[in-house]
Design a protein around this motif. Structure first.
Motif, PDB file in Angstrom:
ATOM      1  N   LYS A 342      26.267 -17.315  11.282  1.00 20.35           N
ATOM      2  CA  LYS A 342      26.343 -16.023  11.801  1.00 20.35           C
ATOM      3  C   LYS A 342      24.800 -15.608  12.165  1.00 20.35           C
ATOM      4  N   ALA A 343      24.159 -15.551  10.867  1.00 25.25           N
ATOM      5  CA  ALA A 343      22.612 -15.495  10.893  1.00 25.25           C
ATOM      6  C   ALA A 343      22.080 -16.365  11.897  1.00 25.25           C
ATOM      7  N   ALA A 344      22.256 -17.664  11.841  1.00 21.90           N
ATOM      8  CA  ALA A 344      21.609 -18.548  12.741  1.00 21.90           C
ATOM      9  C   ALA A 344      21.798 -18.306  14.073  1.00 21.90           C
ATOM     10  N   LYS A 345      23.051 -17.945  14.528  1.00 17.47           N
ATOM     11  CA  LYS A 345      23.421 -17.917  15.892  1.00 17.47           C
ATOM     12  C   LYS A 345      22.482 -16.562  16.707  1.00 17.47           C
ATOM     13  N   THR A 346      22.397 -15.656  15.587  1.00 16.71           N
ATOM     14  CA  THR A 346      21.575 -14.533  16.502  1.00 16.71           C
ATOM     15  C   THR A 346      20.100 -14.620  16.269  1.00 16.71           C
ATOM     16  N   HIS A 347      19.600 -15.602  15.712  1.00 19.07           N
ATOM     17  CA  HIS A 347      18.210 -15.743  15.258  1.00 19.07           C
ATOM     18  C   HIS A 347      17.571 -16.439  16.533  1.00 19.07           C
ATOM     19  N   ASP A 348      16.558 -15.827  17.292  1.00 20.44           N
ATOM     20  CA  ASP A 348      15.960 -16.368  18.125  1.00 20.44           C
ATOM     21  C   ASP A 348      14.578 -17.282  17.895  1.00 20.44           C
ATOM     22  N   GLY A 349      14.034 -17.195  16.664  1.00 18.08           N
ATOM     23  CA  GLY A 349      12.885 -18.071  16.517  1.00 18.08           C
ATOM     24  C   GLY A 349      13.024 -19.407  15.692  1.00 18.08           C
ATOM     25  N   GLU A 350      12.097 -19.889  15.267  1.00 20.38           N
ATOM     26  CA  GLU A 350      12.218 -21.025  14.449  1.00 20.38           C
ATOM     27  C   GLU A 350      12.753 -20.683  13.219  1.00 20.38           C
ATOM     28  N   PHE A 351      13.696 -22.068  12.699  1.00 20.51           N
ATOM     29  CA  PHE A 351      14.283 -21.873  11.362  1.00 20.51           C
ATOM     30  C   PHE A 351      13.305 -22.273  10.324  1.00 20.51           C
ATOM     31  N   SER A 352      12.446 -21.112  10.111  1.00 17.48           N
ATOM     32  CA  SER A 352      11.105 -21.638   9.070  1.00 17.48           C
ATOM     33  C   SER A 352      11.684 -21.260   7.636  1.00 17.48           C
ATOM     34  N   THR A 353      10.564 -22.017   6.840  1.00 15.96           N
ATOM     35  CA  THR A 353      10.894 -21.758   5.429  1.00 15.96           C
ATOM     36  C   THR A 353      11.261 -20.190   4.984  1.00 15.96           C
ATOM     37  N   ASP A 354      10.339 -19.494   5.581  1.00 13.97           N
ATOM     38  CA  ASP A 354      10.626 -17.879   5.300  1.00 13.97           C
ATOM     39  C   ASP A 354      11.889 -17.369   5.678  1.00 13.97           C
ATOM     40  N   TRP A 355      12.352 -17.991   6.886  1.00 15.39           N
ATOM     41  CA  TRP A 355      13.592 -17.361   7.424  1.00 15.39           C
ATOM     42  C   TRP A 355      14.690 -17.821   6.410  1.00 15.39           C
ATOM     43  N   LEU A 356      14.474 -19.090   6.318  1.00 22.87           N
ATOM     44  CA  LEU A 356      15.669 -19.751   5.335  1.00 22.87           C
ATOM     45  C   LEU A 356      15.674 -19.225   4.072  1.00 22.87           C
ATOM     46  N   GLU A 357      14.521 -18.948   3.530  1.00 17.91           N
ATOM     47  CA  GLU A 357      14.275 -18.340   1.974  1.00 17.91           C
ATOM     48  C   GLU A 357      15.202 -16.999   2.063  1.00 17.91           C
TER      49      GLU A 357
END
Ligand SMILES: Cc1cc2nc3c(=O)[nH]c(=O)nc-3n(C[C@H](O)[C@H](O)[C@H](O)COP(=O)(O)OP(=O)(O)OC[C@H]3O[C@@H](n4cnc5c(N)ncnc54)[C@H](O)[C@@H]3O)c2cc1C
Length: 460
Positions: A342-357
């Protein structure tokens, strides 16, 4: 971004390594969310379904099923239970005592379905929707190449596999060695339903059984949906490492010796149940329907960097591995995956280390931490000695307390609010509706448990 895993369309690409419950759930979930997914597995589909044991029993206790329903429809009508018959024994020889028993309705449905079937159903739907499935054992060089050519790379290789990429989070990991030796086997020959194990309660085999022995460990017995044999019974022996069962578990070498070991334990330690257990037989068509081993409960830093500097994230047992005594591993896995999709679907930017953490931190707060703590409670960790000393006798005299104790398997978060004795007494007061001291004052040891007889069990 171009390269491996790209199909030329504009969809964002996801690579998933490992096709157990975590990997197949993520593959289907991300595909349905519009991603272009490649699933890498060291085993082909037939091997995953028929040549290996299920990783665990995978009972989904209550609430996790809501997250599972976000990934796949509920396909299973067999293996659903509504409560549990618990018996605690202590001592040995002449000092052996039937200490207490209780038999609550959960207030939810627990579903026990062969994890190989769950994974295969997910894999089939993923393939039907055009997902790519590549059979290859991914090593550290290959994961680097994969991560470099996908927008998001998830590692779902279980407790072993590529888990070493992710350093252990020492502050969240309480044990350095397994707390139980584990033996799992599926047996056939008794119907599900109230007639089986009727001597334990009127619910009979609509409830699971959980026998605790204060010195040697615990045994769980539950209605189960086996991938081929259908309605069957799943057993897990949780043998304390310093108890008498541990060596017996270590000697098991096939399904027949697993059955015999379990029967021997019941005959010696739980004779009330032995006549019923004796009627159960191995599933001849599935020689890998058993498993032995041990889990070192481990929480990892769930985001790591490959040799070439690409970000990868761990899901399932690779991120958080718990002892199965409180049935939290598969549950935790499904919640992590459904929320990440769900979070990835609505996330526009890069799947960065910060976002994944940040996403893993949300998962830790939502479920992971509580899953680890409820497992420590059910393992009898000294930090929870007061909780157990109060809640088990209270459960034996008040069914609301018993339900609340097993409600923690469905949602373990309330446990995090019970820091000390007064908190536990307050919890007992709140769920029982009367002062905890009055509840505990009514407790008396069980005396003698009821027994199975030939007529009390239904043979299918
Ligand atoms: C005895 C027992 C009972 C349990 N009971 C319950 C329960 O009642 N309730 C509950 O919620 N949980 C339970 N669990 C936990 C549950 O089984 C696990 O949490 C869950 O199955 C983990 O799934 P996974 O996909 O993360 O890992 P796995 O099932 O281990 O899948 C990993 C996959 O990755 C593959 N792989 C490994 N290395 C590579 C590689 N290098 N390249 C490609 N592929 C690779 C493997 O072959 C495997 O297919 C139990 C566990 C045990 C041991």
């Amino acid at each position: 971004m171009a390269g491996e895993g790209q199909s030329g369309d504009a969809r964002r690409t996801v690579a998933i390594v490992g096709a157990g419950l975590a990997g197949t759930s993520a593959a289907l979930g991300f595909t349905d969310a519009g991603f272009d997914v490649t699933l890498y597995s060291d085993r082909d589909r037939e091997s995953l379904r028929d040549k290996v044991p299920p990783t665990g029993v995978g009972v989904l206790f209550g609430k996790p099923r809501e997250w599972d329903a976000e990934i796949i429809d509920d396909l299973y009508e067999v293996g659903n239970t509504t409560g549990i018959s618990v018996r605690l024994h202590s001592g040995s020889g002449a000092d052996r005592a039937d200490v207490l028993e209780f038999n609550p309705d959960y207030g939810y449905v627990a579903q026990a379905v062969d994890l190989r079937l769950r994974a295969d159903d997910r894999l089939g739907r993923f393939l039907d929707k055009g997902g790519r499935f590549e059979v290859t054992s991914v090593d550290t060089d290959r994961i680097d190449a994969i991560a470099g050519s996908h927008d998001l790379t998830l590692v779902a290789t279980g407790k072993g596999g590529l888990s070493a990429l992710f350093p252990v989070n020492e502050s969240r990991t309480h044990y350095r060695e397994p707390q139980r030796r584990l033996l799992q086997v599926t047996l056939t020959g008794l119907d599900h339903g109230p007639d089986t194990f009727a001597y334990r309660s009127s619910a009979g085999g609509d409830h699971s059984l959980f026998n605790l022995d204060s010195e040697n460990g615990e045994i769980f017995v539950g209605p189960f949906l086996h991938k081929d044999a259908g309605a069957t019974w799943s057993f897990i022996v949780f043998a304390k490492t310093d108890g008498a069962w541990a060596a017996k578990v270590d000697e098991v070498e096939d399904a027949a010796s697993a059955r015999q070991t379990i029967l021997d334990i019941f005959t010696e330690y739980f004779p009330h149940d032995a006549p019923a257990i004796e009627k159960l037989q191995v599933i001849e068509a599935d020689p890998v329907s058993w498993l032995k081993g041990a889990v070192t409960p481990t929480v990892r830093h769930a985001v790591a960097t490959t040799r070439g500097g690409h970000t990868v994230a761990a899901i399932g047992d690779t991120a958080i591995a718990v002892d199965p005594v409180a049935g939290q591993g598969a549950a935790n896995t499904l919640i992590q995956v459904a929320e990440l999709v769900k979070a990835a679907k609505t996330h526009d930017g890069e799947f960065s280390t910060d976002w994944l953490e940040a996403e893993f931190e949300k998962h830790w707060q939502r479920r992971g931490w509580a899953a680890v703590e409820v497992t420590r409670l059910y393992l009898g960790d000294p930090d929870y000695a007061t909780h157990l000393e109060l809640s088990f006798p209270a459960a034996a005299v008040d069914t609301n307390v018993a339900s609340a104790l097993f409600g923690l398997l469905s949602d373990p978060n309330p446990l995090l609010t019970l820091g000390n004795r007064d908190d536990v007494l307050g919890f007992i007061t709140a769920v029982s509706g009367e002062p905890a001291d009055d509840v505990l004052g009514r407790f008396e040891p069980a005396g003698r448990f009821s027994s199975a007889t030939e007529s009390a069990t239904a043979v299918s």
